[in-house]
Design a protein around this motif. Structure first.
Motif, short mmCIF file in Angstrom:
data_model
loop_
_atom_site.label_atom_id
_atom_site.label_comp_id
_atom_site.label_asym_id
_atom_site.label_seq_id
_atom_site.Cartn_x
_atom_site.Cartn_y
_atom_site.Cartn_z
N GLY A 19 0.80 -1.20 0.00
CA GLY A 19 0.00 0.00 0.00
C GLY A 19 0.83 1.25 0.00
N ASP B 41 -6.90 1.51 4.36
CA ASP B 41 -7.02 1.82 2.94
C ASP B 41 -7.15 3.32 2.72
OD1 ASP B 41 -6.82 -0.81 2.22
OD2 ASP B 41 -8.91 -1.06 1.62
N TYR C 157 -5.75 -3.84 -1.99
CA TYR C 157 -6.28 -2.47 -1.94
C TYR C 157 -7.01 -2.12 -3.24
CZ TYR C 157 -6.09 2.66 -2.33
OH TYR C 157 -6.41 4.00 -2.54
N ARG D 172 -8.81 -9.67 3.43
CA ARG D 172 -9.51 -8.86 2.43
C ARG D 172 -10.67 -9.63 1.83
NH1 ARG D 172 -9.00 -3.51 1.22
NH2 ARG D 172 -6.74 -3.72 1.33
#
Length: 260
Positions: A15, A50, A83, A118
């Motif tokens: 990320g 996120d 993500y 996720r």
């Protein structure tokens, strides 16, 4: 040293992002399209982790550039912790499908736990996990079915991972429908360096990307300037662990290719 470089690359997949100081003004049509994309980004059930990545990644602009719509079938190469995959899943909605591909080395060294977490989120019920190598990222039954494939700041990693990019790009071409798009974002290296700085500076020569993808049969359609930073000297590592205060300021190219 090699382990440190690999760790830095995996952190980038987790990320780490590269922001651009400013973006050009959008047309009224583009602004209208971005409203819908921004509403997906603003969804209240997105994780705080996120949201912290959004400033540098420009997720609404990414969704708009890909052109993802409800009901589409799309895929992400080397999805990492997911993500971008989740954003795509929100965009295609329950009537669409997203395929998230990860190679074995990424799952073993970095992504397995966050990827599992996720996929357990209700919003990702339309995501299909693909544990496959980048040389052959999709199963044969997907040939000719995908509307879009996204490569988000991972093309430079194919060098030190030993990926046969000709096979990878050919597989993407085969999986897409006619008119389907292949969108690639990455940090730009100095012209002429090819992929030699993929592991050291976490960058790639954008001309190499264009040449390799077009060699697979794709036509170049357009470039977005949203992620550009002309002040970037391109001689420092864009890896978040090495960039320090310059993290988020590397010059990134965003290319869209189309399958004729």
């Amino acid at each position: 040293m090699r382990n440190a470089l690999m760790a830095a690359s995996f952190l980038a997949l987790a990320g780490c992002s590269h922001s651009t100081p400013t973006a050009p003004a959008a047309s009224p049509q583009t602004q209208a399209a971005a409203v819908s994309a921004q509403s997906l980004v603003d969804a209240p059930d997105r994780t705080e982790a996120d949201r912290k990545l959004d400033t540098g990644r420009h997720p609404a602009a990414l969704l708009e550039f890909v052109g993802v719509k409800p009901g589409m079938q799309v895929a992400e190469l080397m999805a990492g912790g997911g993500y971008t995959t989740e954003l795509l899943a929100r965009a295609v909605g329950p009537s669409g499908k997203v395929y998230g591909e990860n190679p074995k080395v990424v799952l073993e060294r970095f992504a397995e736990k966050p990827w599992q977490e996720r996929l357990a989120r209700p919003v990702n019920q339309n995501v299909v996990r693909l544990d496959r190598e980048l040389d052959a990222p999709f199963p044969p039954e997907l040939n000719g079915t995908l509307d879009a494939v996204v490569s988000h700041i991972i093309y430079h990693d194919t060098g030190w991972l030993g990926v046969d990019r000709a096979k990878m790009n050919a597989a993407v071409f085969q999986a897409l429908k006619p008119g389907g798009v292949y969108v690639i974002l990455d940090s730009s290296a100095k012209a002429g360096t090819g992929i030699t700085e993929g592991q050291t500076l976490h960058r790639i020569d954008e001309q190499l990307v264009r040449d390799e993808v077009q060699a697979a049969g794709f036509q170049f359609q357009e470039e977005s300037k949203v992620w550009r930073n002309p002040e970037d000297t391109r001689d420092w590592s864009s890896s978040p662990g090495a960039a320090g205060e310059r993290r988020g300021t590397s010059d990134r190219f965003a290319f869209k290719f189309v399958k004729p």
